[in-house]
Design an enzyme around this catalytic site. Sequence first.
Site, PDB file in Angstrom:
ATOM      1  CG  HIS A 197       9.097   6.181   6.771  1.00  0.00           C
ATOM      2  ND1 HIS A 197      10.063   5.191   6.895  1.00  0.00           N
ATOM      3  CD2 HIS A 197      10.162   7.366   6.347  1.00  0.00           C
ATOM      4  CE1 HIS A 197      11.460   5.336   6.609  1.00  0.00           C
ATOM      5  NE2 HIS A 197      11.390   6.694   5.960  1.00  0.00           N
TER       6      HIS A 197
ATOM      7  CB  CYS B  36      11.712  -1.388   5.491  1.00  0.00           C
ATOM      8  SG  CYS B  36      10.915  -0.036   6.634  1.00  0.00           S
TER       9      CYS B  36
END
Length: 274
Positions: A162, A249
């Site tokens: 990501h 996250c």
Amino acid sequence: MRVLVALTRDISPSMASCELTHLARVPIDVERARAQHREYEQALTEAGCRIERLASGLDMPDSVFVEDIAIAFDELAIVTRPGAEPRRVEVPALAQALERHRPLRFIVPPGTLDGGDVLIAGRRVFVGLSTRTNADAVAQMRQMLAPHGYTVCAVTVRGCLHLKSAVTAVADDTLLVNPQWIGKDVLSGFRFVEVDPAEPMAANALRVGDLVIYPDACPRTAERLARHGSTLRLVDASEVAKAEGAVTCCSVIFEANTDHGGHGGRGGTNSRTV
Ligand code: GLY
């Protein structure tokens, strides 16, 4: 009263079957992951957050990574359409938890978006084009956010899952970056702290107010951050790291109004405050 809410989610009993893109699969100790997640929630509490933890299930190995499912802005929340199809089962509970607090907007096909690809820096929103996030989702985000004064900029990431594996904000004007995974030229106007070259996974830091929650597995970069002036709260995130997760996250953080039941949505949630 305004409070800082951190939405989190239980570690799934099936976490060892998580999605993987760049790492080889290695055994995950679920009980250890749970203990580490409690420590992480404790760090969030110390940073001033009220924790609202959602339940998990056997059918959602990646459930702890709530950041990928929803992005909270002051004006609205965007509910994603995760790039990994098996993770879409995680969406309804996050939407239900957030609808008390924000008007919701939903990414729709053919858009795919993981919140881990979204970096918010003031009114600038950087979105990583990755294996999970596509240009259609970026266009949808631009339409959703333009009326509120945000600019949305697509950036390319390489070598990692990501955007926020490659870069995160550690101060209003400062980004922690791994220059091997993202070009600093696309992030104009910021100061940079680069990760130590021996710690490629070190660019993910979670800033909450004046505190930076940071993995204890990256001591060389931690030293750089301390020299820069960051106040670090170190946590052991070794088990989520095996699942390609990191400190940003595992929560969705936003300001909420506790006096009047939020923004006036339908109410009701499956979360519990811990
Ligand atoms: N295991 C985290 C993800 O791939 O979404």
